[in-house]
Design an enzyme around this catalytic site. Structure first.
Site, PDB file in Angstrom:
ATOM      1  N   LYS A 119       0.829  -1.153   0.078  1.00 27.17           N
ATOM      2  CA  LYS A 119       0.008   0.033  -0.132  1.00 27.17           C
ATOM      3  C   LYS A 119       0.776   1.313  -0.043  1.00 27.17           C
ATOM      4  O   LYS A 119       0.400   2.053  -0.467  1.00 27.17           O
ATOM      5  CB  LYS A 119      -0.943  -0.073   1.272  1.00 27.17           C
ATOM      6  N   LYS A 159      -3.382 -12.149  -6.959  1.00 31.60           N
ATOM      7  CA  LYS A 159      -4.774 -12.565  -6.762  1.00 31.60           C
ATOM      8  C   LYS A 159      -5.729 -11.585  -7.237  1.00 31.60           C
ATOM      9  O   LYS A 159      -5.398 -10.241  -7.842  1.00 31.60           O
ATOM     10  CB  LYS A 159      -4.804 -12.342  -5.180  1.00 31.60           C
ATOM     11  N   LYS A 199      -9.392  -5.699  -6.113  1.00 30.21           N
ATOM     12  CA  LYS A 199     -10.277  -4.497  -6.542  1.00 30.21           C
ATOM     13  C   LYS A 199      -9.622  -3.270  -7.205  1.00 30.21           C
ATOM     14  O   LYS A 199     -10.055  -2.717  -8.058  1.00 30.21           O
ATOM     15  CB  LYS A 199     -10.936  -3.813  -5.213  1.00 30.21           C
TER      16      LYS A 199
HETATM   17  P1  AMP Z   1     -10.818  -6.578   1.990  1.00 33.44           P
HETATM   18  O1  AMP Z   1     -11.741  -6.059   1.049  1.00 33.44           O
HETATM   19  O2  AMP Z   1      -9.189  -5.899   1.539  1.00 33.44           O
HETATM   20  O3  AMP Z   1     -11.189  -6.076   3.612  1.00 33.44           O
HETATM   21  O4  AMP Z   1     -10.602  -8.129   2.169  1.00 33.44           O
HETATM   22  C1  AMP Z   1     -11.921  -8.611   2.448  1.00 33.44           C
HETATM   23  C2  AMP Z   1     -11.525 -10.134   2.439  1.00 33.44           C
HETATM   24  O5  AMP Z   1     -11.469 -10.819   1.435  1.00 33.44           O
HETATM   25  C3  AMP Z   1     -10.356 -10.479   3.674  1.00 33.44           C
HETATM   26  O6  AMP Z   1     -10.585 -11.776   4.342  1.00 33.44           O
HETATM   27  C4  AMP Z   1      -9.419 -10.869   2.215  1.00 33.44           C
HETATM   28  O7  AMP Z   1      -8.601 -11.795   2.934  1.00 33.44           O
HETATM   29  C5  AMP Z   1     -10.350 -11.577   1.554  1.00 33.44           C
HETATM   30  N1  AMP Z   1      -9.799 -11.621  -0.005  1.00 33.44           N
HETATM   31  C6  AMP Z   1      -9.200 -10.303  -0.630  1.00 33.44           C
HETATM   32  N2  AMP Z   1      -8.869 -10.794  -1.832  1.00 33.44           N
HETATM   33  C7  AMP Z   1      -9.046 -12.120  -2.133  1.00 33.44           C
HETATM   34  C8  AMP Z   1      -8.874 -13.094  -2.860  1.00 33.44           C
HETATM   35  N3  AMP Z   1      -8.281 -13.027  -4.134  1.00 33.44           N
HETATM   36  N4  AMP Z   1      -9.136 -14.401  -2.693  1.00 33.44           N
HETATM   37  C9  AMP Z   1      -9.701 -14.830  -1.628  1.00 33.44           C
HETATM   38  N5  AMP Z   1      -9.737 -13.881  -0.451  1.00 33.44           N
HETATM   39  C10 AMP Z   1      -9.601 -12.712  -0.755  1.00 33.44           C
END
Ligand code: AMP
Ligand code: TRP
Length: 329
Positions: free
Chosen positions: A113, A195, A198
Site C-alpha cells: 500500500k 490474486k 479490486k
Molecule cells: P478487504 O476488502 O481487503 O477488506 O478484504 C476482505 C476479505 O477478502 C479478506 O478476508 C481478504 O483476505 C479476502 N480476500 C481479498 N482478496 C481475496 C482473493 N483474491 N481471494 C480470496 N480472498 C480474498
C-alpha cells in the site's frame, strides 16, 4: 460448553468481488451456526487510504447489506461497525506500545500500500495491523476466517497476544486462522499469477458482486486459460484451476466431479457453464442486496444492536486489560 468465538471483518471500500466473497463471507455462513460470531465493517481500517466522507458513509451500509444478503444472520451473528465501539482504538493504543516498529516494517500489505499510495504513507497505514490485532483480541476470538493475504496480520495478532500475556498475565485468547482448503486465494481472471483484486488495473481481473449477467458472461469468456485443452486441476494449469475453484465453491460440486463432466469438452462450453453457475449465485444475491439497500433504517437498526452487543463484550475485556497493565488506579 461455551461456544467458541469467531471474528472477521471487511473494509468498506466499494463493491466486493467474488474473491472477497469466497475468501471470507462464504466461510462465515457455515461458521455462524456453531460459533458465537462477530462480523465487523472495519471502517477505521478503510480510512488509512484517503476516502471521501460521503462515499465512506455509503460504503459502510453497502458492506452491511452484503453481509445480510449473503446470509449472515443477525439472529445468530453480531454485525456491527468498528468505529461504533471505541474499545477497538483504545486497545489498539495499548497493543501499539508492545509492538516493535521492526515488526510492522515487515508487513507485506504495508509495503504494497505504501508503494501504491506514495502520496499518503500515513502512520495509520503503518499501525493498521495493530488495530486489526485489537479487533480480534478484544473479543477473546478463537477463530479468524480471512483470505490468505491476511495471514501475516493474524500471525502478528497471535504474537501480540502472547507478548501481552507473557508480560501482564494470561489475558488474551490466542486466535487461530480458519483453514480453508479452497478459495483462500482466488486469482485474477486476466492474470492467474496474481490474486483477484479490486485495485487491479482492468475490470476484467475480477467479477464484482454487483456485475450484471452480461458482464459476468463477457468477463468469463475473456478470462485467460492455460496451454493444452484439458479442463483439469493442477499446478501446471493455474488459470483453469482458478476457474474450477470458483465453479466448485459456488456449485458445491467436487472438483473431480466437474473435471469428469468436461472430459473431451472445450474451454468455451466450460466457461459458458461456469458463467451460468456464477449468475445463478449472483442473481438471488443481488435481489436481496438491493432490497436491503432500500431499507437503510433496517440496516442501521441491525448495526445499532450489533454495536450494543459488541460494546458490552468489549468493555469487559478492556477492564481486565487495564487492570493488568496498571491503568486502574
Ligand atoms: P478487504 O476488502 O481487503 O477488506 O478484504 C476482505 C476479505 O477478502 C479478506 O478476508 C481478504 O483476505 C479476502 N480476500 C481479498 N482478496 C481475496 C482473493 N483474491 N481471494 C480470496 N480472498 C480474498
Ligand atoms: N485487514 C483485513 C483485510 O484487509 C480486514 C480486517 C480488519 C480484519 N480487522 C480484522 C479481518 C479483524 C479479520 C479480523 O481484509
Amino acid at each position: 460448553m461455551k461456544k467458541k468465538r469467531v471474528f472477521s471483518g471487511i473494509q468498506p471500500t466499494g463493491a466486493l468481488h467474488i474473491g472477497n466473497y469466497l475468501g471470507s463471507v462464504h466461510n462465515w455462513l457455515t461458521l455462524q451456526k456453531d460459533y458465537e460470531s462477530m462480523f465487523c465493517v472495519v471502517d477505521l481500517h478503510a480510512i488509512t487510504v484517503a476516502r471521501k466522507p460521503e462515499e465512506l458513509r455509503k460504503n459502510i451500509l453497502e458492506i452491511a447489506a452484503v453481509y445480510l444478503a449473503s446470509g449472515v444472520d443477525p439472529e445468530q451473528s453480531t454485525i456491527f461497525v468498528q468505529s461504533a465501539v471505541k474499545e477497538h482504538t483504545e486497545l489498539a493504543w495499548i497493543l501499539a506500545t508492545i509492538t516493535k516498529i521492526s515488526e510492522l516494517k515487515l508487513m507485506h500489505q504495508f509495503k504494497e500500500k505504501s508503494a501504491s499510495h506514495e502520496e499518503n504513507i500515513n502512520a495509520g497505514l503503518f499501525t493498521y495491523p495493530v488495530l486489526m490485532a485489537a479487533d480480534i483480541l478484544l473479543y477473546g476470538t478463537d477463530v479468524v476466517p480471512v483470505g490468505d493475504d491476511q495471514k501475516q496480520h493474524l500471525e502478528l495478532a497471535r504474537e501480540l497476544a502472547r507478548r501481552f500475556n507473557g508480560q501482564f498475565g494470561d489475558t488474551f485468547t490466542i486466535p487461530a486462522g480458519y483453514a480453508v482448503k479452497k478459495g483462500a486465494r482466488i486469482m485474477g481472471l486476466d492474470d492467474p499469477a496474481k490474486k483477484m483484486s479490486k485495485s487491479a488495473s482492468s475490470a476484467l481481473n475480477y467479477i464484482s458482486l454487483t456485475d450484471s449477467p452480461d458482464v459476468v458472461r463477457d468477463k468469463l469468456k475473456r478470462a485467460v486459460t492455460d496451454s493444452g485443452k484439458e479442463i483439469t486441476f493442477g499446478q501446471e494449469k493455474p488459470a483453469v484451476s482458478n476457474l474450477l475453484t470458483i465453479y466448485h465453491l459456488l456449485s458445491k460440486r467436487t472438483i473431480a466431479d466437474i473435471e469428469k463432466e468436461y472430459v473431451g469438452k472445450g474451454y468455451k462450453e466450460f466457461k459458458e457453464d461456469l458463467a451460468d453457475v456464477v449468475v445463478e449465485f449472483l442473481t438471488p444475491f443481488q435481489k436481496k442486496y438491493t432490497k436491503y439497500l432500500k431499507d437503510e433504517d433496517f440496516i442501521r437498526q441491525i448495526l445499532a444492536h450489533g454495536a450494543h452487543v459488541a460494546t458490552k463484550r468489549a468493555k469487559v475485556m478492556m477492564e481486565t486489560v487495564k487492570a493488568r497493565a496498571g491503568l486502574d488506579y
